[in-house]
Structures are given as structure tokens and as C-alpha cells.
Scaffold this active site. Sequence first.
Site, PDB file in Angstrom:
ATOM      1  N   LYS A   1       0.847  -1.211   0.000  1.00  0.00           N
ATOM      2  CA  LYS A   1       0.000   0.000   0.000  1.00  0.00           C
ATOM      3  C   LYS A   1       0.877   1.254   0.000  1.00  0.00           C
ATOM      4  CE  LYS A   1      -3.612  -2.183   2.673  1.00  0.00           C
ATOM      5  NZ  LYS A   1      -3.978  -2.393   4.064  1.00  0.00           N
TER       6      LYS A   1
ATOM      7  N   ILE B   1       3.852   1.587  -1.164  1.00  0.00           N
ATOM      8  CA  ILE B   1       4.456   1.779  -2.493  1.00  0.00           C
ATOM      9  C   ILE B   1       3.422   2.407  -3.423  1.00  0.00           C
ATOM     10  CG2 ILE B   1       5.408   0.579  -4.516  1.00  0.00           C
ATOM     11  CD1 ILE B   1       6.595  -1.489  -2.500  1.00  0.00           C
TER      12      ILE B   1
ATOM     13  N   SER C   1       0.934   4.288  -2.701  1.00  0.00           N
ATOM     14  CA  SER C   1       0.608   5.687  -2.398  1.00  0.00           C
ATOM     15  C   SER C   1       1.765   6.630  -2.743  1.00  0.00           C
ATOM     16  CB  SER C   1       0.190   5.839  -0.934  1.00  0.00           C
ATOM     17  OG  SER C   1       1.286   5.529  -0.126  1.00  0.00           O
ATOM     18  N   ASN C   2       2.932   6.086  -3.044  1.00  0.00           N
ATOM     19  CA  ASN C   2       4.077   6.926  -3.448  1.00  0.00           C
ATOM     20  C   ASN C   2       4.360   6.861  -4.949  1.00  0.00           C
ATOM     21  OD1 ASN C   2       5.664   8.216  -1.089  1.00  0.00           O
ATOM     22  ND2 ASN C   2       5.053   6.224  -0.311  1.00  0.00           N
TER      23      ASN C   2
ATOM     24  N   GLU D   1       7.550 -12.813  -0.216  1.00  0.00           N
ATOM     25  CA  GLU D   1       7.186 -14.180   0.198  1.00  0.00           C
ATOM     26  C   GLU D   1       6.767 -14.082   1.651  1.00  0.00           C
ATOM     27  OE1 GLU D   1       6.904 -16.447  -1.966  1.00  0.00           O
ATOM     28  OE2 GLU D   1       7.932 -15.394  -3.576  1.00  0.00           O
TER      29      GLU D   1
ATOM     30  N   CYS E   1       8.028 -20.937   7.341  1.00  0.00           N
ATOM     31  CA  CYS E   1       6.789 -20.562   6.652  1.00  0.00           C
ATOM     32  C   CYS E   1       6.152 -21.797   6.034  1.00  0.00           C
ATOM     33  CB  CYS E   1       7.091 -19.519   5.591  1.00  0.00           C
ATOM     34  SG  CYS E   1       8.336 -20.065   4.439  1.00  0.00           S
TER      35      CYS E   1
HETATM   36  N1  LIG Z   1       7.152 -17.415   2.235  1.00  0.00           N
HETATM   37  C1  LIG Z   1       8.415 -17.470   2.617  1.00  0.00           C
HETATM   38  O1  LIG Z   1       9.306 -17.826   1.854  1.00  0.00           O
HETATM   39  C2  LIG Z   1       8.781 -17.113   4.015  1.00  0.00           C
HETATM   40  C3  LIG Z   1       7.901 -16.461   4.856  1.00  0.00           C
HETATM   41  N2  LIG Z   1       8.266 -16.151   6.127  1.00  0.00           N
HETATM   42  C4  LIG Z   1       7.269 -15.527   6.997  1.00  0.00           C
HETATM   43  O2  LIG Z   1       7.907 -14.578   7.834  1.00  0.00           O
HETATM   44  C5  LIG Z   1       7.256 -14.496   9.087  1.00  0.00           C
HETATM   45  C6  LIG Z   1       8.251 -14.713  10.195  1.00  0.00           C
HETATM   46  O3  LIG Z   1       9.315 -13.822  10.108  1.00  0.00           O
HETATM   47  P1  LIG Z   1       9.362 -12.476  10.978  1.00  0.00           P
HETATM   48  O4  LIG Z   1      10.755 -11.984  10.927  1.00  0.00           O
HETATM   49  O5  LIG Z   1       8.755 -12.716  12.309  1.00  0.00           O
HETATM   50  O6  LIG Z   1       8.378 -11.566  10.131  1.00  0.00           O
HETATM   51  P2  LIG Z   1       8.046 -10.016  10.292  1.00  0.00           P
HETATM   52  O7  LIG Z   1       7.060  -9.674   9.230  1.00  0.00           O
HETATM   53  O8  LIG Z   1       7.712  -9.657  11.692  1.00  0.00           O
HETATM   54  O9  LIG Z   1       9.435  -9.287   9.995  1.00  0.00           O
HETATM   55  C7  LIG Z   1      10.080  -9.433   8.751  1.00  0.00           C
HETATM   56  C8  LIG Z   1      10.934  -8.218   8.504  1.00  0.00           C
HETATM   57  O10 LIG Z   1      10.065  -7.084   8.358  1.00  0.00           O
HETATM   58  C9  LIG Z   1      10.467  -6.072   9.262  1.00  0.00           C
HETATM   59  N3  LIG Z   1       9.263  -5.320   9.651  1.00  0.00           N
HETATM   60  C10 LIG Z   1       8.429  -5.537  10.673  1.00  0.00           C
HETATM   61  N4  LIG Z   1       7.435  -4.635  10.658  1.00  0.00           N
HETATM   62  C11 LIG Z   1       7.646  -3.832   9.609  1.00  0.00           C
HETATM   63  C12 LIG Z   1       6.960  -2.725   9.052  1.00  0.00           C
HETATM   64  N5  LIG Z   1       5.850  -2.255   9.593  1.00  0.00           N
HETATM   65  N6  LIG Z   1       7.458  -2.169   7.932  1.00  0.00           N
HETATM   66  C13 LIG Z   1       8.577  -2.658   7.362  1.00  0.00           C
HETATM   67  N7  LIG Z   1       9.278  -3.703   7.835  1.00  0.00           N
HETATM   68  C14 LIG Z   1       8.813  -4.276   8.954  1.00  0.00           C
HETATM   69  C15 LIG Z   1      11.124  -6.804  10.406  1.00  0.00           C
HETATM   70  O11 LIG Z   1      11.960  -5.966  11.147  1.00  0.00           O
HETATM   71  C16 LIG Z   1      11.870  -7.887   9.662  1.00  0.00           C
HETATM   72  O12 LIG Z   1      13.081  -7.399   9.152  1.00  0.00           O
HETATM   73  C17 LIG Z   1       6.199 -15.590   9.051  1.00  0.00           C
HETATM   74  O13 LIG Z   1       4.953 -15.028   8.739  1.00  0.00           O
HETATM   75  C18 LIG Z   1       6.685 -16.504   7.931  1.00  0.00           C
HETATM   76  O14 LIG Z   1       5.658 -17.263   7.354  1.00  0.00           O
HETATM   77  C19 LIG Z   1       9.503 -16.440   6.610  1.00  0.00           C
HETATM   78  C20 LIG Z   1      10.421 -17.050   5.811  1.00  0.00           C
HETATM   79  C21 LIG Z   1      10.123 -17.478   4.476  1.00  0.00           C
HETATM   80  N1  LIG Z   2      12.415 -22.907   2.126  1.00  0.00           N
HETATM   81  C1  LIG Z   2      12.089 -23.433   3.419  1.00  0.00           C
HETATM   82  C2  LIG Z   2      11.155 -22.557   4.157  1.00  0.00           C
HETATM   83  C3  LIG Z   2      11.588 -21.175   4.304  1.00  0.00           C
HETATM   84  C4  LIG Z   2      11.099 -20.610   5.559  1.00  0.00           C
HETATM   85  O1  LIG Z   2      10.395 -21.216   6.314  1.00  0.00           O
HETATM   86  O2  LIG Z   2      11.457 -19.499   5.856  1.00  0.00           O
HETATM   87  C5  LIG Z   2      11.462 -24.780   3.349  1.00  0.00           C
HETATM   88  O3  LIG Z   2      11.153 -25.245   2.287  1.00  0.00           O
HETATM   89  O4  LIG Z   2      11.242 -25.373   4.370  1.00  0.00           O
END
Ligand SMILES: NC(=O)C1=CN([C@@H]2O[C@H](COP(=O)(O)OP(=O)(O)OC[C@H]3O[C@@H](n4cnc5c(N)ncnc54)[C@H](O)[C@@H]3O)[C@@H](O)[C@H]2O)C=CC1
Ligand SMILES: N[C@@H](CCC(=O)O)C(=O)O
Length: 542
Positions: free
Chosen positions: A275, A277, A279-280, A293, A327
Site C-alpha cells: 500500500k 508503495i 501511495s508513493n 514471500e 513458513c
Molecule cells: N514465504 C516465505 O518464503 C517465508 C515467509 N516467512 C514468513 O515470515 C514471518 C516470520 O518472520 P518475521 O521476521 O517474524 O516476520 P516479520 O514480518 O515480523 O518481519 C520481517 C521483517 O520485516 C520487518 N518489519 C516488521 N514490521 C515492519 C513494518 N511495519 N514495515 C517494514 N518492515 C517491517 C522486520 O523488522 C523484519 O526485518 C512468518 O509469517 C513466515 O511465514 C519467513 C520465511 C520465508
Molecule cells: N524454504 C524453506 C522454508 C523457508 C522458511 O520457512 O522461511 C522450506 O522449504 O522449508
Amino acid sequence: MSNAIIQIPVVVNEPVKAYGAGSPERIALQAAYQEMYNTVTEVPQYIGSEEVFSGNKMEIRPPHDHQRVVGYYHKGTQEDVKKAIAVALETRKTWAQTPWQTRAAIFLKAADLIAGPYRAKINAATMIGQSKNAMQAEIDSACEFIDFLRFNVKFMTEIYADQPVSSPNVWNKVEYRPLEGFTFAITPFNFTAISGNLPSCMALMGNVVVWKPSDKQLLSAKVIMEVFKEAGLPDGVINMVLTGGAETAETCISHPDFSGLHFTGSTQVFKDLWKKIGSNIDIHKTYPRIVGETGGKDFVVAHQSAKAKDVAIGLVRGAFEYQGQKCSAASRAYIPSSLWGEVEKEMKEMLASITVGSPEDFTNFVNAVIDEKAFDKISGYITRAKEASDAEVIMGGNFDKSKGYFIDPTVIKTTNPKYESMVEEIFGPVLTVYVYEDDQYEETLQLVDQTSDYALTGALYALDADALALGYKKLENAAGNFYINDKPTGAVVGQQPFGGARASGTNDKAGSAMNLLRWTSVRTVKEQFVHPTDYRYPFLEK
Ligand SMILES: NC(=O)C1=CN([C@@H]2O[C@H](COP(=O)(O)OP(=O)(O)OC[C@H]3O[C@@H](n4cnc5c(N)ncnc54)[C@H](O)[C@@H]3O)[C@@H](O)[C@H]2O)C=CC1
Ligand SMILES: N[C@@H](CCC(=O)O)C(=O)O
């Protein structure tokens, strides 16, 4: 560069070391762990050639021993972010012109440094800072990171080799320019490999980067910057800032030269960034690329033809490795009633042998969750399930944060397929099971598809070919990574490109050429060799 069409070295997946008792890798890792555990590490920001020790020191504590301080990171300000953007834009003038072979060599060297002299250090940092056991650290901060670095070089050359045809008298070319401006990487706590990959794959494609890692991953983030420096990455290509997420995003995204966001983290944060991005958009010089991801609510469905033990192992490893903080972790399971008794028995036996504790003790399969906020959130689901009328805790259920943020691997059984822990991402060692009647297989597949907003990973266990074919079709859009008779975690770079759709992300597939292509802007060039001698069509001639 030399007059040659250079071939890159053959790329294969990095072999996973076993860390058996007395093995050289285990001895080296234990020594690196002790050294880092007993030293106070200071993590600076890396902005251009400067390592910025701001003096505003924030403690780093291991999740499994939260009274111990193992280091400090030096928090920065938005002035630092602005400086990082300016340095990146200045560096772009040379980096974007750097030959691809030079860029490739830097990241191939980084891979070899991690595979060799930095392996124990980066694994120890991941074990201490993110509370991973030796195997989970090895498959992440060593093997997956090395694979990203090496395979990305291969994907880059495959992209560059993709060229259009040319008709007679013409030479057509496409060139894959880096994006104009600077790119921005925001990375999560849970995978060292992801935090290294997001900034480095953009840099490999000739981009300059402002990187904001998670403040829960900074011991290993520092090792990543040390490796990149030793590998010869010029100062200013990747600038690591240690600042608040929301403010840093505001500063970067509202800059006219912002050209791309590479994000991995939670879904709501990504939606808010999108969002922002939007709005800018009137001030941006180019439409920014957006790759994200995000979260998952990953499923395991078993058909009555599946083998109970296969399903039980898939669930235990899929749900509880790294405390379910993947994730991709299995977090909802659909098991037919005829199979459930045996699956339950097998799982109970396996869980009885699992110990929970510090990764320093190599016999612990499960370690701590990342912080108190996560601990309170996850334990809240367990407490509510203990009190719910339509759910019960049938395995595990204990948690204790007195020394570390420890939660036993927990299984909730529910009679309500829309119970909260069947729907919401928990990101912890909690699996919820729904037992269905054997003759409701097709209806259950429908339920799996429609229960959650996410579509990241999922697994189907069946030996019956028709049941497999039906699940394959019905679950077509339920997961970006779909596993047949295997757990839904553990994607390998180059083998299972990783990512999900729906609320799970843009599905640009980390560990593939599809992702790298997003960090290029193609210029098509047509060169005419023999020129027309007249503007008129032949048929206009009298
Ligand atoms: N689909 C994928 O490949 C993956 C997804 N994840 C997801 O990541 C999450 C877990 O990681 P977390 O570090 O706890 O996630 P998070 O969303 O809390 O933080 C991720 C990053 O975003 C930053 N951040 C937090 N709030 C922000 C904001 N308002 N604006 C900009 N940046 C902000 C954090 O400081 C951190 O660097 C889970 O939901 C997991 O499913 C994690 C790894 C892989
Ligand atoms: N690539 C990892 C997941 C990445 C993640 O959980 O952050 C997997 O297949 O398990």
C-alpha cells in the site's frame, strides 16, 4: 574482460554434513559456538566503506538463554538510511557497469568461504542467535545459503543467454540491465539463507541495495557482511542498516529512486508495504518491482491408502523442526479415521523421544522460539485449546519461559475444521489435526483448499493412484510447493523453487531464474546491417 565466452563452474547442491559425535565438523562447530557464546559481539551498520558503531547499543540475547547477553547491535537512525541510499546510488555508477563475470566471481567466492572457513562460524551464529540445532543451522546458513549463491550465478547466465532470433540483415539482442535506482531488501529472522539471498541476488544482477535485516538475526547477519567483504564485494553495493522496519520502509519507499522491494516476512507487513508503495507511485521515477514471500498455513492431507508411519514422520518433522518456525511448516493435518489410531500412536512414540532445550546440547531436537512475543502468542493458542469445547491438546502442551522460550511440540485435535488453529498462522511448534470419515476424502480436499487465505506449501500422502490424481487436481491452487508422500518443508535450491500464492506472496520463486528476472529491466536492441535504398514499397513502383 578476456576474449572468451566464459562458462561458469558446474553447480551442484552443497552436501549436508552429519555432525555425528567426534566428527571434525562437530568439533569445529562446538568450538565456534563456545567462542561466540563467550564473547560479546558488536554488530555495526555497514554503510559504504563505514562500519557504523552508533553507540545506541541494543542487547542480543539467545532465545534459549534470555538472561545472557551475547552481543549488542548499534541501532541506526533515518539519517543513516538516507546515507545508505545516497552511497548505494553513487556506487551504482560503477557496479551496474561491472562485468557479470566479476560479479559472479564475488558471489561464487562467498559461497566457497561459507562452505569452508566460515561454515562453523555462520552455523554457530545461527544456533545462538536464532536457536537452531546443528542440523537446522547446517541446512540453512551453510547449505541453502551456499546453494542460493552458486545457483543464482547459474540462473543469471541462463537469463543472459536467452536471446531473440534475428532475421537476415539484422542483429537483435536483449540486455538485462539492473533496475534504475536502488533496491530495498527486508528479511525475516528465521532463515539466515533468506536474509543473505534477498540482498545478494539483487546485487548479483547489478543492483545496489539497502538491506534491513530482522533484529532477531543479527549475529548471523554480521557474518554474512564479513563474508561478502572478504569475497570482494565493493563497499556500497549492499548497505546493511539496523533501523526500525516501518520508518526505514517509509524513508526508502518515499524516495524517487526506489526501484524494487525484496521482502520476506509476515503477510500483514507485506500488504502494508505494498500500500505504501502504491501511495508513493507518483514520485517514483520507475514502477518499482515488488517481490514478497510471506506467511503460510501449510497442510498435510492423508488418504486412507497412505502408510501411517510415513504420515507420522512427515508430521513430526514437518511441524516441529526448528520449532515450527518455517513458513513451510505443517500446521494443519487432515487424517482419515481408519488411519488416525496408528498415526497417533506413532506420533506419540516419536514425541516421547524428543527433548527440548539449548542447541548447545546436540541431543535436543527442539530448541527455543525466537522471543517472548512469539512465546506468548504461541502459548496462547495452546491455552485456548485446553479450554475449548471443540478442541483438545492431545500431545505436548507444556511451555516455560523461565530460562529460554521453550514450548513442547504440541498437537491439538479438533472436531471443528475451521477452529482457529486450523486457519491462522501460528509460527510455532503447534500442529492441529482434524480427523475425517474415510468416505469424505473429496469433500475434505475441498475443505483444505478453502480453509485458509494462504497457499504456500502442502503435502498429500496416498498410495492409491486415483486418490493422488484427485488430490493433485483439487489442490492445484492450494499450495505453491506441493509435496506427494513427503513432508511440506525442506525445499532445496535448484530442485524445488520456493514460494506461494494467494496471501502467501507473489510466488516469484526464491532459488530460481524467475526471481532473478524481476531484478532486471530488459533493453531490446535492433541493429540493421544492410540499409534500404528507397522508402517506397516495391508495389508502388510504376
Ligand atoms: N514465504 C516465505 O518464503 C517465508 C515467509 N516467512 C514468513 O515470515 C514471518 C516470520 O518472520 P518475521 O521476521 O517474524 O516476520 P516479520 O514480518 O515480523 O518481519 C520481517 C521483517 O520485516 C520487518 N518489519 C516488521 N514490521 C515492519 C513494518 N511495519 N514495515 C517494514 N518492515 C517491517 C522486520 O523488522 C523484519 O526485518 C512468518 O509469517 C513466515 O511465514 C519467513 C520465511 C520465508
Ligand atoms: N524454504 C524453506 C522454508 C523457508 C522458511 O520457512 O522461511 C522450506 O522449504 O522449508
